[in-house]
Design a protein around this motif. Structure first.
Motif, mmCIF file in Angstrom:
data_model
loop_
_atom_site.group_PDB
_atom_site.id
_atom_site.type_symbol
_atom_site.label_atom_id
_atom_site.label_comp_id
_atom_site.label_asym_id
_atom_site.label_seq_id
_atom_site.Cartn_x
_atom_site.Cartn_y
_atom_site.Cartn_z
ATOM 1 N N ALA A 80 26.732 43.575 -29.606
ATOM 2 C CA ALA A 80 26.990 45.005 -29.779
ATOM 3 C C ALA A 80 28.360 45.389 -29.229
ATOM 4 O O ALA A 80 29.103 46.152 -29.852
ATOM 5 N N ARG A 81 28.713 44.857 -28.069
ATOM 6 C CA ARG A 81 30.031 45.166 -27.491
ATOM 7 C C ARG A 81 31.157 44.676 -28.386
ATOM 8 O O ARG A 81 32.200 45.324 -28.510
ATOM 9 N N SER A 82 30.951 43.525 -29.007
ATOM 10 C CA SER A 82 31.978 42.964 -29.878
ATOM 11 C C SER A 82 32.101 43.754 -31.187
ATOM 12 O O SER A 82 33.211 44.032 -31.647
ATOM 13 N N ARG A 83 30.974 44.108 -31.765
ATOM 14 C CA ARG A 83 31.002 44.780 -33.071
ATOM 15 C C ARG A 83 31.344 46.258 -32.958
ATOM 16 O O ARG A 83 31.992 46.815 -33.859
ATOM 17 N N TYR A 84 30.919 46.908 -31.861
ATOM 18 C CA TYR A 84 31.145 48.340 -31.693
ATOM 19 C C TYR A 84 31.884 48.577 -30.377
ATOM 20 O O TYR A 84 31.304 49.077 -29.402
ATOM 21 N N PRO A 85 33.162 48.222 -30.303
ATOM 22 C CA PRO A 85 33.882 48.265 -29.031
ATOM 23 C C PRO A 85 34.065 49.661 -28.450
ATOM 24 O O PRO A 85 34.364 49.793 -27.255
ATOM 25 N N ASP A 86 33.891 50.700 -29.259
ATOM 26 C CA ASP A 86 34.051 52.070 -28.762
ATOM 27 C C ASP A 86 32.770 52.638 -28.161
ATOM 28 O O ASP A 86 32.763 53.773 -27.674
ATOM 29 N N VAL A 87 31.700 51.858 -28.198
ATOM 30 C CA VAL A 87 30.401 52.316 -27.712
ATOM 31 C C VAL A 87 30.017 51.505 -26.472
ATOM 32 O O VAL A 87 30.118 50.282 -26.477
ATOM 33 N N PRO A 88 29.578 52.163 -25.391
ATOM 34 C CA PRO A 88 29.162 51.408 -24.205
ATOM 35 C C PRO A 88 27.769 50.794 -24.364
ATOM 36 O O PRO A 88 26.864 51.436 -24.887
ATOM 37 N N PHE A 89 27.644 49.566 -23.901
ATOM 38 C CA PHE A 89 26.365 48.853 -23.897
ATOM 39 C C PHE A 89 26.203 48.157 -22.556
ATOM 40 O O PHE A 89 27.192 47.746 -21.933
ATOM 41 N N ARG A 90 24.953 47.995 -22.138
ATOM 42 C CA ARG A 90 24.700 47.247 -20.903
ATOM 43 C C ARG A 90 23.309 46.622 -20.939
ATOM 44 O O ARG A 90 22.421 47.072 -21.673
ATOM 45 N N VAL A 91 23.154 45.586 -20.139
ATOM 46 C CA VAL A 91 21.861 44.933 -19.970
ATOM 47 C C VAL A 91 21.087 45.669 -18.888
ATOM 48 O O VAL A 91 21.603 45.884 -17.777
ATOM 49 N N ASP A 92 19.865 46.056 -19.193
ATOM 50 C CA ASP A 92 19.034 46.777 -18.226
ATOM 51 C C ASP A 92 17.595 46.750 -18.721
ATOM 52 O O ASP A 92 17.319 46.427 -19.875
ATOM 53 N N SER A 93 16.678 47.095 -17.839
ATOM 54 C CA SER A 93 15.258 47.146 -18.153
ATOM 55 C C SER A 93 14.816 48.572 -18.409
ATOM 56 O O SER A 93 15.320 49.519 -17.780
ATOM 57 N N LEU A 94 13.864 48.745 -19.310
ATOM 58 C CA LEU A 94 13.293 50.062 -19.548
ATOM 59 C C LEU A 94 12.365 50.492 -18.427
ATOM 60 O O LEU A 94 12.004 51.665 -18.329
ATOM 61 N N ARG A 95 11.996 49.553 -17.585
ATOM 62 C CA ARG A 95 11.052 49.879 -16.510
ATOM 63 C C ARG A 95 11.698 50.694 -15.393
ATOM 64 O O ARG A 95 11.003 51.446 -14.693
ATOM 65 N N ALA A 96 12.989 50.537 -15.211
ATOM 66 C CA ALA A 96 13.713 51.257 -14.164
ATOM 67 C C ALA A 96 15.137 51.460 -14.658
ATOM 68 O O ALA A 96 16.022 50.661 -14.385
ATOM 69 N N VAL A 97 15.350 52.524 -15.417
ATOM 70 C CA VAL A 97 16.638 52.767 -16.059
ATOM 71 C C VAL A 97 17.639 53.258 -15.022
ATOM 72 O O VAL A 97 17.334 54.136 -14.206
ATOM 73 N N ASP A 98 18.827 52.682 -15.066
ATOM 74 C CA ASP A 98 19.877 53.062 -14.121
ATOM 75 C C ASP A 98 20.517 54.374 -14.566
ATOM 76 O O ASP A 98 21.575 54.407 -15.201
ATOM 77 N N ALA A 99 19.814 55.484 -14.264
ATOM 78 C CA ALA A 99 20.296 56.823 -14.594
ATOM 79 C C ALA A 99 19.700 57.805 -13.596
ATOM 80 O O ALA A 99 18.510 57.699 -13.247
ATOM 81 N N PRO A 100 20.494 58.764 -13.107
ATOM 82 C CA PRO A 100 19.948 59.763 -12.179
ATOM 83 C C PRO A 100 18.865 60.611 -12.837
ATOM 84 O O PRO A 100 18.824 60.771 -14.053
ATOM 85 N N THR A 101 18.013 61.155 -12.017
ATOM 86 C CA THR A 101 16.908 61.983 -12.498
ATOM 87 C C THR A 101 17.417 63.219 -13.231
ATOM 88 O O THR A 101 18.362 63.887 -12.774
ATOM 89 N N ALA A 102 16.791 63.528 -14.362
ATOM 90 C CA ALA A 102 17.024 64.763 -15.128
ATOM 91 C C ALA A 102 18.470 64.937 -15.574
ATOM 92 O O ALA A 102 19.001 66.042 -15.586
#
Length: 202
Positions: A80-102
């Protein structure tokens, strides 16, 4: 099912999966329209959780959204990073998403919940509810079942079918209000599937 099991299964067939399903043109236009109808006006960042090769994340980005793709599988994220270089992608789990609450304006989970056992889904949906801002929208796609939740032998690894009413009830229990549902019948080799759009309670 554990993250490690799912990651290993998809990593093993990542090139084939990308070839078969990894282009925006592989998305059914009616399905894309459903997703954009509910996420195009999102206020704030949008997460494509379980983004796979990143094709739907690209669609969200092209619609003007601040979209980020997240997936367990490093090979998908690298592609995804190679094909869509203008879009951010990262490896992460849906069980504990690295994003602040709300803080998240919208979440797409397009067939990324299918490998979770029924007992696991309440915690996953609670995590989605945690990261979404009040009133923000969640759109999910999943395999449809007419009678009951059932496991079936998905070609990658075991997966589950859900009746739409049962999935909607799970969303309600996690603090979401259903906004729209659609169901698609089997067409050739494509299994029946469904989609739900819901908003997080205020």
């Amino acid at each position: 099912m554990s993250d490690a099991t799912v990651r290993t299964a998809y990593s093993a067939i990542n090139e084939l999966y990308i070839d078969l399903f990894g282009s925006p043109t592989d998305l059914a236009p009616d399905d894309t329209a459903f997703v954009l109808r509910h996420l195009a006006d999102a206020e704030g960042p949008v997460l494509d959780l379980g983004c796979g090769p990143g094709h739907f994340t690209h669609v969200l980005h092209e619609a003007g959204l601040a979209a980020t793709g997240i997936d367990l599988v490093p090979e998908f994220v690298a592609h995804a990073r190679s094909r869509y270089p203008d879009v951010p992608f990262r490896v992460d789990s849906l069980r504990a998403v690295d994003a602040p609450t709300a803080t998240i304006g919208g979440v797409l989970a397009w067939f990324s919940l299918i490998h979770f056992a029924p007992a696991e889904l309440p915690d996953i949906l609670a995590e989605f509810s945690r990261i979404l801002a009040p009133g923000a929208r969640l759109v999910i796609g999943f395999f449809d079942s007419t009678e009951h939740v059932e496991m079936f032998p998905h070609k990658v690894t075991s997966a589950y079918r859900w009746p739409v009413d049962d999935m909607s009830e799970l969303l309600r229990s996690a603090g979401f209000t259903e906004l729209e549902r659609q169901q698609r019948p089997r067409v050739g080799e494509v299994r029946p599937h469904a989609m739900l759009a819901a908003s997080r309670g205020r």
